[in-house]
Design a protein around this motif. Structure first.
Motif, PDB file in Angstrom:
ATOM      1  N   ASN A 211      45.333  40.250  35.572  1.00 18.97           N
ATOM      2  CA  ASN A 211      44.261  41.186  35.217  1.00 18.97           C
ATOM      3  C   ASN A 211      44.660  42.607  35.621  1.00 18.97           C
ATOM      4  N   TRP A 212      44.607  43.550  34.684  1.00 19.95           N
ATOM      5  CA  TRP A 212      45.191  44.864  34.931  1.00 19.95           C
ATOM      6  C   TRP A 212      44.550  45.637  36.104  1.00 19.95           C
ATOM      7  N   PRO A 213      43.198  45.790  36.188  1.00 17.00           N
ATOM      8  CA  PRO A 213      42.626  46.523  37.331  1.00 17.00           C
ATOM      9  C   PRO A 213      42.978  45.875  38.674  1.00 17.00           C
ATOM     10  N   TRP A 216      46.581  46.630  39.510  1.00 17.09           N
ATOM     11  CA  TRP A 216      46.711  47.999  40.014  1.00 17.09           C
ATOM     12  C   TRP A 216      46.276  48.046  41.485  1.00 17.09           C
ATOM     13  N   MET A 217      45.152  47.384  41.804  1.00 17.17           N
ATOM     14  CA  MET A 217      44.663  47.395  43.181  1.00 17.17           C
ATOM     15  C   MET A 217      45.673  46.721  44.122  1.00 17.17           C
ATOM     16  N   CYS A 253      42.886  39.967  45.646  1.00 20.90           N
ATOM     17  CA  CYS A 253      43.214  40.255  44.240  1.00 20.90           C
ATOM     18  C   CYS A 253      43.735  38.996  43.543  1.00 20.90           C
ATOM     19  N   ASN A 257      41.915  37.164  40.536  1.00 18.54           N
ATOM     20  CA  ASN A 257      42.700  37.054  39.305  1.00 18.54           C
ATOM     21  C   ASN A 257      42.780  35.610  38.820  1.00 18.54           C
TER      22      ASN A 257
END
Ligand SMILES: [Zn+2]
Length: 276
Positions: A211-213, A216-217, A253, A257
């Motif tokens: 998952n992109w966000p 990034w986190m 994360c 995810n």
């Protein structure tokens, strides 16, 4: 190489579509010697890729130049099908795994290989590793030495950030498998002046994307990058990854995810080109 095809490459060099380079690798030969010396794991997914590649080889292609042979798995498997295969790589360690004839060369300089001397140039999971000048030179060489066809595979629209590592020794950020460019299906449509594109298709069992966000986190905030313990840092050749800054945030994360619905995609693209 005639003047016409050289002009084609010069023109293509300025088109932005298929080139998106990431970190520079300082010494390719040292990187891949270390990479292949540290062994390779062949998963069922990899075997499926090799089988699909062998099935896609046109029946009228008997002599094959396998450029960027890597662990030699495909070259060895192909030799068993009765094809005449020569394996090319810049790594002597890679070539030591090949049972048939080998050639120690960079893909952009196939010195000693005559024009139109192999029915098929085969190049699997290699073009994504090349920096720009080598990439352009490799395409030019494939166009020169192939007689009937060129068959290539590359990762399909790779999410590069999902495979970036951080060196614990020198602090450089690098792709854990040495990839420098990502490809879409469109990027493979026109690569060779003397060859027409027969087909381009995505293949392999679909893989979920991070998952992109959350990705990034995990990377930008938690500073938790990715690891392949068989890949050295291309800058300093250390195998030690940097420790994450906030490991519990990274774990959170990963947990979120794994519970979210994900985009799935075939992992590879394959393209066949036939001589005009
Ligand atoms: Zn390093």
């Amino acid at each position: 190489m005639n003047q016409g095809s050289r002009t084609n490459y010069e023109t293509r060099r300025t088109t932005p579509i298929f080139v998106r380079e990431v970190s520079p690798v300082v010494n390719d030969q040292a990187f891949y010697d270390l990479r292949w010396a540290s062994g390779s794991i062949t998963t069922e997914r990899e075997w499926n890729r090799i089988t699909a590649t062998i099935r896609a080889i046109p029946p009228d292609c008997h002599s094959i130049l396998d450029v960027g042979t890597g662990n030699g798995l495909l070259a060895n498997e192909l030799a068993g099908t009765g094809k005449s295969v020569t394996a090319v790589d810049i790594s002597e360690v890679a070539l030591s795994k090949v049972r048939g004839p080998t050639l120690l060369r960079s893909a952009d300089n196939l010195e000693g290989v005559a024009d139109r001397s192999y029915d098929l140039v085969l190049c699997t999971e290699m073009l994504e590793h090349l920096e720009h000048a080598t990439y352009v030179g490799a395409l030019r060489e494939f166009n020169r030495v192939a007689r009937r066809a060129i068959l290539i595979t590359v990762p399909n629209r790779e999410l590069m950030r999902e495979h970036m590592g951080l060196c614990g020794h020198c602090g450089s950020r690098f792709h854990i498998w040495g990839h420098r460019r990502r490809f879409t299906q469109d990027d493979l449509e026109t690569l060779f002046p003397s060859f027409a594109t027969a087909w381009v298709s995505a293949f392999g069992d679909q893989l979920p994307k991070y998952n992109w966000p959350l990705l990034w986190m995990r990377t930008a905030i938690a500073k938790a990058w990715f690891i392949d313990e068989r890949s050295p840092c291309p800058e300093c050749h250390s195998f030690a990854p940097a420790a994450p800054k906030y490991p519990s945030l990274a774990r959170l994360c990963d947990l979120l995810n794994s519970n979210l619905p994900k985009r799935r995609r075939e992992p590879w693209l394959m393209a066949l080109y036939r001589v005009r």
